[in-house]
Design a protein around this motif. Structure first.
Motif, PDB file in Angstrom:
ATOM      1  N   ASP A   6       0.819  -1.219   0.000  1.00  0.00           N
ATOM      2  CA  ASP A   6       0.000   0.000   0.000  1.00  0.00           C
ATOM      3  C   ASP A   6       0.852   1.268   0.000  1.00  0.00           C
ATOM      4  N   CYS A   7       2.032   1.200   0.601  1.00  0.00           N
ATOM      5  CA  CYS A   7       2.856   2.405   0.802  1.00  0.00           C
ATOM      6  C   CYS A   7       4.008   2.533  -0.188  1.00  0.00           C
ATOM      7  N   ARG A   8       4.211   1.519  -1.020  1.00  0.00           N
ATOM      8  CA  ARG A   8       5.405   1.479  -1.878  1.00  0.00           C
ATOM      9  C   ARG A   8       5.544   2.715  -2.764  1.00  0.00           C
ATOM     10  N   SER A   9       4.444   3.225  -3.283  1.00  0.00           N
ATOM     11  CA  SER A   9       4.522   4.332  -4.241  1.00  0.00           C
ATOM     12  C   SER A   9       4.980   5.631  -3.603  1.00  0.00           C
ATOM     13  N   TRP A  10       4.702   5.814  -2.294  1.00  0.00           N
ATOM     14  CA  TRP A  10       5.065   7.075  -1.648  1.00  0.00           C
ATOM     15  C   TRP A  10       6.079   6.926  -0.513  1.00  0.00           C
ATOM     16  N   ALA A  11       6.452   5.681  -0.206  1.00  0.00           N
ATOM     17  CA  ALA A  11       7.467   5.446   0.828  1.00  0.00           C
ATOM     18  C   ALA A  11       8.477   4.414   0.337  1.00  0.00           C
ATOM     19  N   PRO A  12       9.263   4.765  -0.708  1.00  0.00           N
ATOM     20  CA  PRO A  12      10.204   3.792  -1.264  1.00  0.00           C
ATOM     21  C   PRO A  12      11.313   3.389  -0.291  1.00  0.00           C
ATOM     22  N   GLN A  13      11.537   4.192   0.747  1.00  0.00           N
ATOM     23  CA  GLN A  13      12.576   3.869   1.738  1.00  0.00           C
ATOM     24  C   GLN A  13      12.088   2.920   2.824  1.00  0.00           C
ATOM     25  N   LEU A  14      10.837   2.450   2.702  1.00  0.00           N
ATOM     26  CA  LEU A  14      10.259   1.556   3.704  1.00  0.00           C
ATOM     27  C   LEU A  14      10.589   0.096   3.403  1.00  0.00           C
ATOM     28  N   SER A  15      11.044  -0.626   4.429  1.00  0.00           N
ATOM     29  CA  SER A  15      11.201  -2.075   4.352  1.00  0.00           C
ATOM     30  C   SER A  15      10.527  -2.682   5.574  1.00  0.00           C
ATOM     31  N   THR A  16      10.277  -3.973   5.534  1.00  0.00           N
ATOM     32  CA  THR A  16       9.590  -4.638   6.643  1.00  0.00           C
ATOM     33  C   THR A  16      10.474  -5.719   7.237  1.00  0.00           C
ATOM     34  N   LEU A  17      10.177  -6.054   8.477  1.00  0.00           N
ATOM     35  CA  LEU A  17      10.979  -7.025   9.214  1.00  0.00           C
ATOM     36  C   LEU A  17      10.066  -7.826  10.121  1.00  0.00           C
ATOM     37  N   SER A  18      10.178  -9.135  10.069  1.00  0.00           N
ATOM     38  CA  SER A  18       9.413  -9.980  10.982  1.00  0.00           C
ATOM     39  C   SER A  18      10.024  -9.883  12.376  1.00  0.00           C
ATOM     40  N   TRP A  19       9.205  -9.441  13.319  1.00  0.00           N
ATOM     41  CA  TRP A  19       9.674  -9.265  14.697  1.00  0.00           C
ATOM     42  C   TRP A  19      10.244 -10.564  15.243  1.00  0.00           C
ATOM     43  N   ASP A  20       9.628 -11.671  14.913  1.00  0.00           N
ATOM     44  CA  ASP A  20      10.036 -12.964  15.447  1.00  0.00           C
ATOM     45  C   ASP A  20      11.401 -13.413  14.936  1.00  0.00           C
ATOM     46  N   SER A  21      11.851 -12.819  13.826  1.00  0.00           N
ATOM     47  CA  SER A  21      13.156 -13.204  13.293  1.00  0.00           C
ATOM     48  C   SER A  21      14.301 -12.459  13.986  1.00  0.00           C
ATOM     49  N   GLY A  22      13.945 -11.515  14.861  1.00  0.00           N
ATOM     50  CA  GLY A  22      14.960 -10.776  15.608  1.00  0.00           C
ATOM     51  C   GLY A  22      15.136  -9.362  15.092  1.00  0.00           C
ATOM     52  N   ILE A  23      15.072  -8.387  16.004  1.00  0.00           N
ATOM     53  CA  ILE A  23      15.190  -6.988  15.596  1.00  0.00           C
ATOM     54  C   ILE A  23      16.361  -6.286  16.288  1.00  0.00           C
ATOM     55  N   ALA A  24      17.189  -7.039  16.992  1.00  0.00           N
ATOM     56  CA  ALA A  24      18.278  -6.424  17.753  1.00  0.00           C
ATOM     57  C   ALA A  24      19.229  -5.633  16.863  1.00  0.00           C
ATOM     58  N   ALA A  25      19.596  -6.188  15.717  1.00  0.00           N
ATOM     59  CA  ALA A  25      20.542  -5.502  14.831  1.00  0.00           C
ATOM     60  C   ALA A  25      19.954  -4.194  14.304  1.00  0.00           C
ATOM     61  N   THR A  26      18.653  -4.219  13.990  1.00  0.00           N
ATOM     62  CA  THR A  26      17.993  -3.004  13.504  1.00  0.00           C
ATOM     63  C   THR A  26      17.875  -1.973  14.621  1.00  0.00           C
ATOM     64  N   LEU A  27      17.573  -2.417  15.833  1.00  0.00           N
ATOM     65  CA  LEU A  27      17.512  -1.512  16.982  1.00  0.00           C
ATOM     66  C   LEU A  27      18.850  -0.816  17.205  1.00  0.00           C
ATOM     67  N   ALA A  28      19.937  -1.543  17.047  1.00  0.00           N
ATOM     68  CA  ALA A  28      21.264  -0.986  17.288  1.00  0.00           C
ATOM     69  C   ALA A  28      21.589   0.138  16.310  1.00  0.00           C
ATOM     70  N   GLN A  29      20.999   0.100  15.104  1.00  0.00           N
ATOM     71  CA  GLN A  29      21.286   1.105  14.077  1.00  0.00           C
ATOM     72  C   GLN A  29      20.251   2.225  14.032  1.00  0.00           C
ATOM     73  N   ALA A  30      19.163   2.091  14.805  1.00  0.00           N
ATOM     74  CA  ALA A  30      18.059   3.051  14.719  1.00  0.00           C
ATOM     75  C   ALA A  30      18.401   4.379  15.388  1.00  0.00           C
ATOM     76  N   ASP A  31      18.126   5.470  14.684  1.00  0.00           N
ATOM     77  CA  ASP A  31      18.242   6.807  15.266  1.00  0.00           C
ATOM     78  C   ASP A  31      16.944   7.194  15.971  1.00  0.00           C
ATOM     79  N   LEU A  32      15.833   6.597  15.525  1.00  0.00           N
ATOM     80  CA  LEU A  32      14.519   6.845  16.129  1.00  0.00           C
ATOM     81  C   LEU A  32      13.754   5.535  16.190  1.00  0.00           C
TER      82      LEU A  32
END
Length: 303
Positions: A180-206
């Motif tokens: 639904d958002c691809r056309s106006w949010a090309p910088q958006l990607s998705t991540l399954s929470w169950d697969s682990g989000i620690a690495a993404t959390l470590a890089q997040a500014d917000l």
């Protein structure tokens, strides 16, 4: 004549409501818990507008009838909250480009030719406390993929984030959200929470929490102690990150308490609530100057 505080409040309210008083309000189901009436009525008094803002319960099956009746009654404007933000969109005579893109409406403005203009001020409300910082080339992680997440992602795009990751537990919902958002949010990607989000959390500014985990509940006293992140996930979060929880009851949430203890800059959803309400009031009144701080203080007192 001296009157007790309760009596004075009643007298003042009666003095403000007259035969000429116009109606504005918020539609939802349930809606009795809403802070919007107290903050909007404080603003209306400060602005000298002869309007009254009410919480208006509207069962889903009767939503169309309710908004038609309110139009016929000369209602000056409406906010829309859970569970009607998507359902009200097809009932509008016109949608703003933003509301059409999001598929969600939180504000109805009467049209000169009849019917309602549906728009969305949640994005403006979300962005308001973040505008003091430049977010160009920054990374954001959004927890949850419900209705609020759409406004959050739109706000992050507007603020210039280079990378936005959406974490959720339902793969099919994540896939539909990105489509639904691809056309106006090309910088958006998705991540399954169950697969682990620690690495993404470590890089997040917000980090933005759009889930209800940690919200106070009248029926579940333990709900307010819950945190959407586990201890190991929190440990991965950078102390330099900002953490924004859309929940504002309790204040602070368990997530914000733990983030602050790490040294993170924290924000809750009260400022978003006030700012989106102020944006709605500007649309209804046609005035650019709205007493935002009056609204904020009234909401704080009610909490």
């Amino acid at each position: 004549m001296w009157l007790p505080n309760s009596a004075r409040t009643t007298v003042n309210a009666e003095a403000r409501i007259q035969g000429s008083t116009a109606l504005v309000g918020v539609l939802g189901d349930p809606v009795r818990h809403s802070l919007s009436p107290v903050m909007h009525n404080a603003a209306l008094e400060a602005m000298g507008l002869d309007w009254a803002y009410l919480a208006l319960p509207a069962p889903t099956a009767e939503l169309g009838t309710v908004i038609q009746a309110l139009e016929a009654m000369g209602c000056r404007g409406l906010n829309v909250t859970i569970p009607h933000k998507q359902a009200v969109a097809p009932l509008c005579s016109e949608l703003s480009p933003l509301a059409e893109r999001l598929g969600a409406v939180n504000t109805l403005v009467p049209r000169q030719g009849g019917g309602w203009l549906g728009t969305n001020t949640d994005v403006e409300g979300f962005c308001a406390p973040l505008r003091e910082v430049s977010w160009s080339s920054k990374r954001a992680l959004v927890l949850g993929c419900g209705g609020s997440a759409r406004a959050v992602v739109a706000g992050l795009v507007e603020l210039g984030f280079a990378e936005i990751v959406l974490a959720g537990r339902r793969p099919e919902a994540l896939e539909a959200f990105q489509a639904d958002c691809r056309s106006w949010a090309p910088q958006l990607s998705t991540l399954s929470w169950d697969s682990g989000i620690a690495a993404t959390l470590a890089q997040a500014d917000l980090l933005v929490n759009t889930t209800p985990v940690g919200m106070a509940s009248a029926t579940d006293p333990a709900a307010a102690q819950a945190c959407p992140l586990s201890d190991s996930e929190l440990a991965a979060l950078s102390a330099e990150a900002w953490v924004y929880d859309l929940i504002y009851t309790p204040r602070p949430t368990a997530l914000l308490q733990r983030a602050t203890a790490k040294g993170c800059r924290s924000l809750d959803g009260l400022r978003m609530l006030v700012e989106q309400g102020a944006a709605s009031l500007r649309l209804w009144s046609g005035r650019s100057e709205v007493p935002v701080e009056v609204m904020h203080q009234a909401a704080l007192r009610q909490l």
